[in-house]
Design a protein around this motif. Structure first.
Motif, PDB file in Angstrom:
ATOM      1  N   THR A  48      -7.170  -1.038  11.131  1.00  0.00           N
ATOM      2  CA  THR A  48      -6.315  -2.178  11.224  1.00  0.00           C
ATOM      3  C   THR A  48      -6.757  -3.495  10.959  1.00  0.00           C
ATOM      4  O   THR A  48      -6.679  -4.325  10.235  1.00  0.00           O
ATOM      5  N   HIS A  50      -9.488  -4.267   9.480  1.00  0.00           N
ATOM      6  CA  HIS A  50     -10.099  -4.433   7.904  1.00  0.00           C
ATOM      7  C   HIS A  50      -8.848  -4.462   6.949  1.00  0.00           C
ATOM      8  O   HIS A  50      -9.365  -4.262   5.630  1.00  0.00           O
ATOM      9  N   LEU A  51      -7.499  -4.360   7.248  1.00  0.00           N
ATOM     10  CA  LEU A  51      -6.590  -4.083   6.230  1.00  0.00           C
ATOM     11  C   LEU A  51      -6.758  -5.314   5.023  1.00  0.00           C
ATOM     12  O   LEU A  51      -5.988  -5.008   4.082  1.00  0.00           O
ATOM     13  N   GLU A  52      -7.065  -6.375   5.872  1.00  0.00           N
ATOM     14  CA  GLU A  52      -6.766  -7.545   4.895  1.00  0.00           C
ATOM     15  C   GLU A  52      -7.782  -7.396   3.763  1.00  0.00           C
ATOM     16  O   GLU A  52      -7.474  -7.818   2.591  1.00  0.00           O
ATOM     17  N   HIS A  53      -8.915  -6.598   3.859  1.00  0.00           N
ATOM     18  CA  HIS A  53      -9.725  -6.792   2.889  1.00  0.00           C
ATOM     19  C   HIS A  53      -9.170  -5.569   1.845  1.00  0.00           C
ATOM     20  O   HIS A  53      -9.223  -5.698   0.459  1.00  0.00           O
ATOM     21  N   ALA A  55      -5.817  -5.045   1.292  1.00  0.00           N
ATOM     22  CA  ALA A  55      -4.869  -5.756   0.704  1.00  0.00           C
ATOM     23  C   ALA A  55      -5.479  -6.695  -0.433  1.00  0.00           C
ATOM     24  O   ALA A  55      -4.745  -7.004  -1.480  1.00  0.00           O
ATOM     25  N   SER A  56      -6.492  -7.411  -0.338  1.00  0.00           N
ATOM     26  CA  SER A  56      -7.014  -8.283  -1.267  1.00  0.00           C
ATOM     27  C   SER A  56      -7.540  -7.450  -2.498  1.00  0.00           C
ATOM     28  O   SER A  56      -7.533  -8.280  -3.503  1.00  0.00           O
ATOM     29  N   LYS A 101       1.060  -3.363  10.447  1.00  0.00           N
ATOM     30  CA  LYS A 101       0.059  -4.397   9.790  1.00  0.00           C
ATOM     31  C   LYS A 101       0.206  -3.986   8.495  1.00  0.00           C
ATOM     32  O   LYS A 101       0.148  -5.069   7.392  1.00  0.00           O
ATOM     33  N   LEU A 105       1.481  -6.427   5.277  1.00  0.00           N
ATOM     34  CA  LEU A 105       0.542  -6.877   4.277  1.00  0.00           C
ATOM     35  C   LEU A 105       1.039  -6.086   2.855  1.00  0.00           C
ATOM     36  O   LEU A 105       0.208  -6.539   1.764  1.00  0.00           O
ATOM     37  N   GLU A 448     -18.614 -10.670  -1.517  1.00  0.00           N
ATOM     38  CA  GLU A 448     -17.336 -11.770  -1.559  1.00  0.00           C
ATOM     39  C   GLU A 448     -17.866 -13.235  -2.058  1.00  0.00           C
ATOM     40  O   GLU A 448     -17.277 -13.623  -2.637  1.00  0.00           O
ATOM     41  N   ARG A 459     -11.179  -6.397  -8.163  1.00  0.00           N
ATOM     42  CA  ARG A 459      -9.836  -7.200  -7.722  1.00  0.00           C
ATOM     43  C   ARG A 459      -9.138  -7.457  -8.937  1.00  0.00           C
ATOM     44  O   ARG A 459      -8.104  -7.506  -9.339  1.00  0.00           O
TER      45      ARG A 459
END
Length: 541
Positions: A48, A50-53, A55-56, A101, A105, A448, A459
């Protein structure tokens, strides 16, 4: 010109029940993703966080490998409670927070369902082995010994040795196609089917968006216990007794599709949840098609065409395209180059070439294929197979077959998040598997900061797939080209996309046809030739 301005996105997965068609799905192996509580093992709160990673990256969904209650003899694929979270991974409340979450996202959540077998610590098996008359007596596959006391058939298990283990309580053998601690369910039994469907309903009620059905072609057996015939033509390298047989009778039963129809009906009752099968073995091609045929079976299936391939060649991809030509009533394929069960593609296929350049080409090639795309955690970083010394191995298959197989541990080592942090930011303590030093420089934080990194390429190419309808859902047509070039078109008309790759070790003459312009490329230099490991995607205009 940015990717987003080339074409409008093909679909909006938040509102289209066919969001999965052409989707990019990110596989998370929870034990090795991120450790939130300092015990050296990854867990759901770590996922949870690291879900932004994820989603990115621009992916459509995540697939979570098993996190259910388990004694972990096979690291979660030996389930002792289908309707709870193992304490090592957290709680049901942690899972609910993960779902919330992920959905916030814009990520769908797919989970594993292991329906061919359970743990021998599952209450169903504990009851079944007590005697031959209890209500669960026929929930597993039991059989009497032959007159000489030997097992009921010659079937061999995937992990080595006979598929039968003697149980003194019932004075019978029980079947296990994997570890002896993973007894096979008798899915011929309607009560067993009902119980498994109920467990899926449990997770649907908690908001999951689909299921991956693990080893589903092992779910039913020949009830006559007919011996499997031997492989008489040599059969290649044989590391296990399993490799000596054609597996015609311990798996692949003709009644499996009817059970899959029941699962599909369950998913449809919840608005059409996505369902994909994992299918391995020598009959995988016909079984994948059978399991996805028509509107009342699973949406998609994937096998091991690329996962177990030692070399990368145009012929391999011609095989893949021929398997799924898009005929009327045919299901939709899914593809993956790496996962938790196979050595990472970079190590299998690079063969002395630059691993970074190869990883970039492999990413572009994967997202260019017709079908759904599964990206395994760390693939977006270009991670190679980790070196795990014998004294740190945890995989029962690797230990049993050492040193003849690479095993699965080298694909399961922790994600490297921060290069200079202890244990690369995965955990505050020594992880359950060691971190390979070669992974440190490939960490998320370092990539990054580098606009030309494999991570940022991932990406871009995922965004490209989303932006080009032909690339996401279009047909695939092979274009004649000399070895080692792989050239194909995706889609039709104005949405057509041209893809070209040099899978070889030397530059190959090739020029972009007139009327096309390149929108993404890797390892490209000059015109009139494709360098080794070069790849490109072009559109008309």
């Amino acid at each position: 010109m940015t990717v987003e301005t080339l074409f409008k996105p093909a679909i909006d997965p938040a509102f289209d029940r066919d969001w999965w068609r052409g989707a990019v799905i990110y596989q998370i192996y929870p034990r090795s993703f991120a450790d939130s509580n300092g015990d050296g093992v990854g867990d759901l709160p770590g996922v949870t966080a690291h879900l932004e990673h994820v989603a990115s990256l621009g992916v459509d969904a995540i697939w979570l490998s098993p996190f259910f209650t388990s004694p972990m003899k096979d690291f979660g694929y030996d389930v002792s409670n289908y309707e709870d979270v193992d304490p090592i991974f957290g709680t049901l409340a942690d899972f609910d927070r993960l779902i919330d979450k992920a959905h916030a996202l814009g990520l769908k959540v797919i989970i594993d369902q292991v329906f061919s077998h359970t743990s021998d610590e599952h209450p169903w098996f504990k009851a079944s082995r007590e005697d031959r008359t209890n209500p669960h007596a026929d929930w597993y596959v039991w059989a009497d010994a032959k007159p000489d006391g030997s097992p009921p058939s010659n079937w061999q298990s995937v992990f080595g040795g006979p598929s039968w283990t003697w149980d003194a309580r019932r004075r019978q053998y029980y079947l296990h196609n994997f570890l002896s601690a993973q007894p096979d369910l008798n899915v011929h039994n309607r009560d067993v089917q009902d119980a498994l469907i109920a467990t899926s309903r449990f997770w649907l009620e908690r908001g999951v968006d689909g299921f991956r059905f693990d080893a589903i072609n092992f779910a039913m057996h020949d009830q006559n216990l007919t011996d499997n015939p031997p492989i008489l033509d040599g059969g290649g390298k044989r590391n296990r007794p399993f490799d000596f047989q054609h597996h015609l009778h311990n798996q692949s039963h003709a009644d499996i599709p009817a059970f899959l129809t029941r699962l599909r009906q369950l998913g449809e009752s919840y608005g059409g949840r996505f369902m994909v099968a994992e299918v391995g073995g020598e009959q995988a091609e016909s079984e994948m098609k059978l399991y996805t045929q028509g509107p009342d079976r699973l949406h998609s299936a994937y096998g091991f065409l690329y996962l177990y391939a030692d070399t990368l060649s145009p012929d391999l991809f011609r095989q893949g395209a021929a398997m799924w030509p898009g005929a009327e009533g045919q299901g939709w394929p899914s593809w993956t180059f790496s996962n938790h069960d196979a050595p990472r593609a970079v190590s299998r296929w690079t063969q002395g070439r630059d691993p970074r350049a190869f990883a970039d080409m492999a990413l572009l090639l994967l997202v260019a294929l017709r079908g759904n795309v599964f990206i395994y955690q760390g693939e977006e970083l270009g991670l190679p197979q980790a070196e795990v010394p014998y004294d740190r191995l945890r995989d029962p298959e690797a230990i049993a077959n050492w040193p003849e197989t690479l095993g699965r541990d080298g694909a399961r080592t922790p994600m490297p998040w921060v290069a200079v942090a202890a244990h690369t930011g995965f955990s505050k303590v020594e992880p359950w598997l060691p971190i390979d030093p070669s992974h440190i420089d490939l960490s998320v934080d370092r990539q990054e900061r580098d606009p030309d990194s494999t991570l940022n390429l991932a990406r871009r190419v995922i965004a490209l797939r989303r932006a080009l309808p032909g690339l996401r859902t279009g047909d695939m047509t092979l274009v004649e080209a000399p070895e080692p070039l792989l050239v194909f078109k995706r889609g039709e008309g104005a949405e057509q996309v041209l893809c070209a790759f040099n899978l070889g070790f030397e530059a190959a003459a090739w020029a972009l046809p007139a009327g096309w312009r390149i929108v993404e490329s890797v390892n490209l230099a000059g015109e009139g030739a494709l360098p080794p490991m070069a790849g490109l995607v072009a559109v008309k205009g």
